[in-house]
Design an enzyme around this catalytic site. Structure first.
Site, PDB file in Angstrom:
ATOM      1  N   CYS A 125      30.831  91.071  68.790  1.00  0.00           N
ATOM      2  CA  CYS A 125      30.719  91.877  67.311  1.00  0.00           C
ATOM      3  C   CYS A 125      30.255  93.283  67.708  1.00  0.00           C
ATOM      4  O   CYS A 125      31.037  93.767  68.451  1.00  0.00           O
ATOM      5  CB  CYS A 125      29.716  91.017  66.443  1.00  0.00           C
ATOM      6  SG  CYS A 125      29.753  91.614  64.854  1.00  0.00           S
ATOM      7  N   ASP A 183      40.266  87.089  62.244  1.00  0.00           N
ATOM      8  CA  ASP A 183      39.071  87.888  61.990  1.00  0.00           C
ATOM      9  C   ASP A 183      39.262  89.013  60.888  1.00  0.00           C
ATOM     10  O   ASP A 183      39.947  89.822  61.229  1.00  0.00           O
ATOM     11  CB  ASP A 183      38.473  88.844  63.374  1.00  0.00           C
ATOM     12  CG  ASP A 183      37.125  89.270  63.294  1.00  0.00           C
ATOM     13  OD1 ASP A 183      36.695  89.608  62.265  1.00  0.00           O
ATOM     14  OD2 ASP A 183      36.666  89.659  64.387  1.00  0.00           O
ATOM     15  N   HIS A 214      36.052  85.384  63.101  1.00  0.00           N
ATOM     16  CA  HIS A 214      35.053  86.185  63.635  1.00  0.00           C
ATOM     17  C   HIS A 214      33.806  85.380  64.216  1.00  0.00           C
ATOM     18  O   HIS A 214      33.751  84.477  63.553  1.00  0.00           O
ATOM     19  CB  HIS A 214      34.571  87.383  62.523  1.00  0.00           C
ATOM     20  CG  HIS A 214      33.630  88.395  63.134  1.00  0.00           C
ATOM     21  ND1 HIS A 214      34.048  89.376  64.069  1.00  0.00           N
ATOM     22  CD2 HIS A 214      32.300  88.458  62.777  1.00  0.00           C
ATOM     23  CE1 HIS A 214      32.886  90.071  64.303  1.00  0.00           C
ATOM     24  NE2 HIS A 214      31.967  89.687  63.534  1.00  0.00           N
TER      25      HIS A 214
END
Length: 246
Positions: A125, A183, A214
């Site tokens: 991330c 994502d 994600h």
């Protein structure tokens, strides 16, 4: 391989940064990997990821990425309150302060007799972005970036022209980037922009797009894909063994 953990408070330009260090228990020398967390800092899934890497023969450092903005030891919950706080921190801390954090960890690593001096970067991330950002530092030998956010959009605070994608032409080390096709944080257009830029730069990079959402590596929550996570751990270990053990 059995591992140990200790906690190190590293002095940075912007204050004390608590850092967890995971490493094999023997007295041999190992290459290091700086593992950058999500916005939530060192949650239990991040700890487990670090332990997996360390168990394959690496010294793994997990810094508190927003140490200036929180009390030492802060771990945010995977809920709306934690997400809001983490995102606020993400849009408050400039990339230049992350750069100085990375340099402080590199200086720490160089002073440890259990490290070989070879250092890689890995993250998930925003941590994927920070691993990419760390690759701007010539002391980083390789970077493995899992679903890095905000590279394509230049939405993190920094000096004009010093965003990570604009500076990517200075990256000298090999990079691996992994994105989930489902994502929402990195669109297909955003992924294409990153790929096009790295190609134009002639960067040394590998590219993976997988059918995942994600945070598919996070082994808590309904987005976790265990099979893909195992593949990515195997890829990252092989990647770092290739580039950090030469």
């Amino acid at each position: 391989m059995l591992i140990q953990k200790h906690v190190q408070d590293i002095k940075t330009d912007t204050g004390t940064m608590r850092t967890s260090v995971y490493r094999p228990v023997d007295d041999k020398h190992y290459p290091a990997v700086i593992f950058y967390s999500e916005i939530f800092q060192e949650t239990t899934p991040i700890t487990r990821s670090a332990q997996i890497l360390a168990g394959h023969g690496f010294v793994v450092l997990v810094p508190e990425v927003f140490h200036e903005l929180n009390p030492i030891g802060t771990v945010l919950a995977y809920d709306d309150e934690g997400k809001d706080k983490g995102n606020a921190d993400k849009f408050t801390k400039p990339l230049e302060d992350h750069d100085s954090d990375t340099q402080a960890m590199l200086n720490f690593i160089k002073a440890q007799n259990y490290c070989t001096g070879q250092v890689g970067a890995m993250g998930v991330c925003i941590g994927g972005h920070l691993a990419f950002r760390a690759a701007l530092n010539p002391e980083i030998t390789a970077a493995f970036c899992l679903y890095p956010t905000d590279i394509h959009s230049n939405t993190l605070p920094c000096k004009v022209g010093n965003d990570s994608l604009a500076m990517s032409h200075t990256i000298q080390c090999p990079i691996t980037l992994v994105f989930g096709k489902q994502d929402p944080h990195v669109s297909a257009e955003g992924r294409a922009l990153i790929h096009q830029t790295l190609s134009q730069n002639n960067n040394d990079f590998c590219w993976h797009e997988v059918n995942a959402q994600h945070a598919f590596m996070r082994d808590e929550g309904d987005r976790y894909d265990a099979a893909l996570a195992m593949q990515m751990y195997a890829l990252s270990v092989a990647f770092f063994q290739q580039h950090l053990r030469t």
